[in-house]
Design an enzyme around this catalytic site. Structure first.
Site, short mmCIF file in Angstrom:
data_model
loop_
_atom_site.label_atom_id
_atom_site.label_comp_id
_atom_site.label_asym_id
_atom_site.label_seq_id
_atom_site.Cartn_x
_atom_site.Cartn_y
_atom_site.Cartn_z
N SER A 104 -45.06 -26.90 79.96
CA SER A 104 -44.43 -25.58 79.95
C SER A 104 -43.49 -25.40 78.77
CB SER A 104 -43.71 -25.32 81.27
OG SER A 104 -42.76 -26.33 81.53
N GLU A 105 -42.73 -26.43 78.38
CA GLU A 105 -41.88 -26.34 77.19
C GLU A 105 -41.84 -27.67 76.47
OE1 GLU A 105 -40.04 -22.69 79.21
OE2 GLU A 105 -40.50 -24.70 79.95
N THR A 106 -41.72 -27.59 75.15
CA THR A 106 -41.48 -28.75 74.31
C THR A 106 -40.20 -28.51 73.52
OG1 THR A 106 -43.83 -29.30 74.14
CG2 THR A 106 -42.38 -30.19 72.43
N HIS A 158 -35.00 -27.64 81.69
CA HIS A 158 -35.62 -28.95 81.95
C HIS A 158 -35.96 -29.67 80.65
CE1 HIS A 158 -39.70 -27.25 81.28
NE2 HIS A 158 -40.13 -28.48 81.29
#
Length: 286
Positions: A46-48, A75
């Site tokens: 979902s995110e980096t 997160h």
């Protein structure tokens, strides 16, 4: 072509399991935004987070979903600082991260858990149940009976907080296309749906987060939304401390701890935290 190492970290995990995977790239100073976006898409979580040097904080961190850059990601922040500490690049203690949501403190505890400060809440529009409920596949009366408002709040990213009665959370039938259109129209990231748990339960509330407008159908732990929910529960119930469960419907249960600091009834600090765990390291060519 160059090879970029990406660490995959379980943020808000429970004893090393579950949580929400985030990618972390160290020494990202020379990467362009286009390259970061390409890496985030290839990683597919979902995110980096991309960690670079900063002239105004200890680190500058940028956050990319598979489809776009976002100002902040809870997160992925936890994952980044857990990894820096795990690799012995930073000691336990407090440091500062520069983000597009501002310069925010992050505290690494002696056990390696991470507590991150978020922006103080900004309260946006309220919405009616008749508009929201069809996108969740439930009747408006179920939201109305909670006697709590549907409220857009940001502690870094704007999410719509939606209360449902206990027992309804796992029965939602999501219309991702409708949520995408709604979020684009109202300039918010996603829907954060929650049910209050019974007093004896280990979690204050259980949550689900849907952000298809930024490429996330459902997320198993959402730090920014948890900060907003903590402020919402403080407003309506007076809570200063709350623990949230998220990801149960995805078989990726997460534990998210929130802490609010107040002075003379004025909210001074919003903190969200939990544990991290190493999952694996991959290599992406750009």
């Amino acid at each position: 072509m160059s090879q970029i190492e990406v660490y995959l970290i379980r943020a808000f995990s429970i004893s090393g399991q579950g949580g929400n995977l985030a990618g972390v790239v160290l020494d990202a100073d020379k990467l362009t935004d286009q390259q970061k976006q390409s890496i985030a898409k290839a990683v597919g979580v979902s995110e980096t987070a991309f960690i670079s040097q900063s002239t105004v904080a200890d680190y500058s961190i940028s956050f990319f979903t598979p489809t776009m850059e976002v100002d902040f990601c809870g997160h992925a922040t936890l994952s980044a600082f857990w990894l820096l500490h795990h690799l012995q690049l930073i000691p336990a203690g407090e440091c500062q991260q520069e983000t597009k949501a501002g310069i925010l403190p992050v505290e690494v505890l002696l056990n390696g858990d991470v507590l991150m400060s978020q922006s103080l809440p900004i309260w946006f529009s309220e919405f009616n149940a008749e508009e929201i409920a069809p996108m969740l596949g439930i009747q408006p009366s179920l939201i109305i009976q909670s006697a709590l408002p549907i409220q857009a709040i940001s502690t870094g990213l704007m999410d719509v907080l939606i209360p449902v009665p206990y027992g309804v959370l796992d029965c939602l039938d999501i219309d991702s296309d409708a949520i995408t259109r709604f979020c684009q129209q109202h300039h918010c990231v996603g829907f954060h749906v929650f049910e209050m748990n019974l007093p004896e339960a280990p979690y204050t509330a259980s949550c689900r987060n849907f952000a298809p407008a930024v490429g996330i159908t459902e997320e198993s732990a959402t730090g920014s939304s948890s900060g907003a929910l903590a402020c919402y529960l403080n407003q309506h119930f007076g809570y200063h401390h709350a623990v949230f469960e998220q990801g149960r419907a995805m078989q990726m249960s997460s534990r998210i701890v929130t802490q609010l600091s107040l002075s003379n009834s004025e909210l001074m600090r919003v903190q969200v935290g939990g544990e991290g765990a190493f999952y694996k390291k991959i290599t992406i060519e750009v």
